[in-house]
Design a protein around this motif. Structure first.
Motif, PDB file in Angstrom:
ATOM      1  N   SER A 263       0.827  -1.210   0.000  1.00 53.07           N
ATOM      2  CA  SER A 263       0.000   0.000   0.000  1.00 53.07           C
ATOM      3  C   SER A 263       0.861   1.260   0.000  1.00 53.07           C
ATOM      4  CB  SER A 263      -0.940   0.002   1.203  1.00 53.07           C
ATOM      5  OG  SER A 263      -0.207  -0.089   2.419  1.00 53.07           O
ATOM      6  N   ILE A 264       1.893   1.290   0.830  1.00 53.38           N
ATOM      7  CA  ILE A 264       2.731   2.486   0.938  1.00 53.38           C
ATOM      8  C   ILE A 264       3.584   2.673  -0.313  1.00 53.38           C
ATOM      9  CG2 ILE A 264       4.654   3.506   2.226  1.00 53.38           C
ATOM     10  CD1 ILE A 264       3.475   2.224   4.722  1.00 53.38           C
ATOM     11  N   MET A 265       3.983   1.598  -0.956  1.00 51.38           N
ATOM     12  CA  MET A 265       4.809   1.711  -2.158  1.00 51.38           C
ATOM     13  C   MET A 265       3.983   1.954  -3.412  1.00 51.38           C
ATOM     14  SD  MET A 265       7.795   1.373  -0.872  1.00 51.38           S
ATOM     15  CE  MET A 265       8.888   1.044  -2.237  1.00 51.38           C
ATOM     16  N   GLY A 266       2.673   2.127  -3.281  1.00 49.30           N
ATOM     17  CA  GLY A 266       1.830   2.472  -4.423  1.00 49.30           C
ATOM     18  C   GLY A 266       1.404   1.300  -5.276  1.00 49.30           C
ATOM     19  N   ILE A 267       1.793   0.081  -4.918  1.00 48.62           N
ATOM     20  CA  ILE A 267       1.486  -1.081  -5.748  1.00 48.62           C
ATOM     21  C   ILE A 267      -0.013  -1.385  -5.725  1.00 48.62           C
ATOM     22  CG2 ILE A 267       1.898  -3.555  -6.029  1.00 48.62           C
ATOM     23  CD1 ILE A 267       4.715  -3.102  -5.013  1.00 48.62           C
ATOM     24  N   SER A 268      -0.629  -1.275  -4.558  1.00 49.26           N
ATOM     25  CA  SER A 268      -2.076  -1.511  -4.461  1.00 49.26           C
ATOM     26  C   SER A 268      -2.845  -0.482  -5.281  1.00 49.26           C
ATOM     27  CB  SER A 268      -2.513  -1.442  -2.993  1.00 49.26           C
ATOM     28  OG  SER A 268      -1.905  -2.463  -2.230  1.00 49.26           O
ATOM     29  N   ALA A 269      -2.408   0.780  -5.242  1.00 48.58           N
ATOM     30  CA  ALA A 269      -3.066   1.825  -6.032  1.00 48.58           C
ATOM     31  C   ALA A 269      -2.922   1.565  -7.522  1.00 48.58           C
ATOM     32  CB  ALA A 269      -2.488   3.195  -5.677  1.00 48.58           C
ATOM     33  N   GLY A 270      -1.768   1.024  -7.921  1.00 51.16           N
ATOM     34  CA  GLY A 270      -1.578   0.677  -9.323  1.00 51.16           C
ATOM     35  C   GLY A 270      -2.535  -0.409  -9.779  1.00 51.16           C
TER      36      GLY A 270
END
Length: 394
Positions: free
Chosen positions: A154-161
């Motif tokens: 989540s913090i590394m933006g992977i979930s948002a991607g």
């Protein structure tokens, strides 16, 4: 003998200087482990496993608590079974445990309670356990291969991607099958990871824990904003609201059937890589000195992270902070050996999300609170604590 002693002392001093300014994990223990590795390299029978296990010479190795880890695995599995019963029994209509047992093992489609158990609550509970395990293991691997204690999907933006590509599919590819949505989720996870690591790699001073976290947060916010714009413009906001909030309500058996093989294969591959990740977590120089193929390990580890995160987001949406909190708790309990960290993280991650889902149903009954809000209540303070401790890495 004098020359060898001078070389040993100089190499020990060099490695200590390298890691004195690194606060990624437990610095003193890592430094002692590096010193132990240097000593082991002088022995003719040196192997990588010798750096991970105790031998008779009394030299200090990577801290590990196999007995305590075994207790966590056995006790965690037992508690997970109990949590399944609690999760299936509680809801808008409470069901006693005897009915839960008969609904699972003696299913009768003519009984309404059995239909509720088998069609609604059992797939929901299984999905919560699988998603929690997947996110926890992916977070543990990310923290190991990047040596970044702030790393998580989540913090590394992977979930948002992953959520971004699902928004693309819902808007421009209506009628996409669930398997297609999972594939788009994998693709989005890979795109986000490439962007985040690219930004971190080309920044001044190179990759640091806080820089990666900041890049991930920025990329995640950017992709989330684009996803929201697409959802509003193309009238798929109601469909996307589920992916934003995060949760396992309404999970169907098709979702469980698709995530099971992905989670099983990915976690199995993570266990195969666990020894190499343990060595890699000490730093690239040490890992290369011990004969590790660091690039291959990082590629395979990243592939596992993308598979686990993509599958988890395709089932439950963007549930945050499980991949951050659980690996740290597990590392504190079982030590630095990823052969224990990965399976214990899977068990504890599954437990956390199953109980969080139960809490989401009970806080504002008969309405449901998003599971992502429950995990955020736990994860945000933990993240701020870690960010404060790692702030000098900027």
């Amino acid at each position: 003998m004098i020359i060898i002693l001078i070389i040993d002392v100089s190499e020990t001093f060099l490695y200590h200087k390298i890691y004195d300014n690194d606060s990624h994990f437990e610095e003193k223990e890592l430094q002692r482990a590096v010193y132990s590795m240097i000593l082991q390299k002088r022995k003719p029978d040196n192997t990588t496993s010798a750096t991970l296990e105790d031998d008779n010479d009394g030299s200090e190795k990577i801290r590990s608590r196999p007995i305590f880890a075994s207790v966590i695995l056995i006790g965690g599995l037992a508690l997970l079974v109990i949590s399944f019963g609690i999760s299936i029994s509680l809801g808008a209509a409470d069901i006693d445990f005897r009915t839960v047992w008969s609904g699972i093992f003696q299913y009768d489609e003519t009984l309404t309670t059995h239909q509720i158990i088998y069609e609604l609550r059992l797939p929901r509970t299984l999905a919560a356990a699988l998603v929690g395990a997947s996110l926890a293991v992916s977070g543990a691997i990310m923290q190991g291969i990047t040596r970044n204690p702030l790393a998580s999907p989540s913090i590394m933006g992977i979930s948002a991607g992953s959520a971004f590509m699902i928004a693309i599919a819902l808007a421009f590819l209506p009628g996409t099958s669930y398997l297609g949505l999972m594939g788009m989720s994998f693709l989005g996870a890979g795109i986000a990871a490439a962007i985040v690591f690219g930004i971190g790699a080309f920044s001044k001073g190179g990759l640091t824990p806080v820089k990666l976290a900041l890049a991930g947060t920025a990329v995640g916010a950017f992709l989330s904003s684009i996803s929201s714009a697409i959802a509003i413009h193309y009238n798929v906001a109601q469909d996307m609201s589920f992916w934003y909030a995060g949760g396992v309500a309404g999970t169907q058996w098709i979702s469980v059937q698709l995530i099971i093989p992905v989670a099983f294969i990915s976690i199995s591959l993570a266990m195969v890589l666990s020894r190499s990740i343990t060595v890699l977590s000490l730093g690239d120089d040490v890992a290369k000195g011990l004969g590790q193929k660091t690039v291959l390990v990082k590629i395979l580890g990243t592939l596992v992270v993308l598979l686990l995160t993509g599958a988890a987001v395709s089932v439950a949406g963007t549930i945050g902070f499980i991949g951050l909190v659980i690996p740290h708790i597990t590392r504190f309990l079982v030590g630095m050996d990823y052969r224990w960290i990965i399976p214990c993280s899977a068990i504890l991650g599954a437990l956390l999300l199953v109980f969080a889902d139960v809490g989401a149903r009970m806080i504002n009954a008969p309405y449901e609170t998003p599971v992502g809000a429950i995990t955020a209540l736990i994860g945000v303070p933990f993240f701020l604590y870690l960010a404060r401790n790692e702030g000098r890495g900027l």
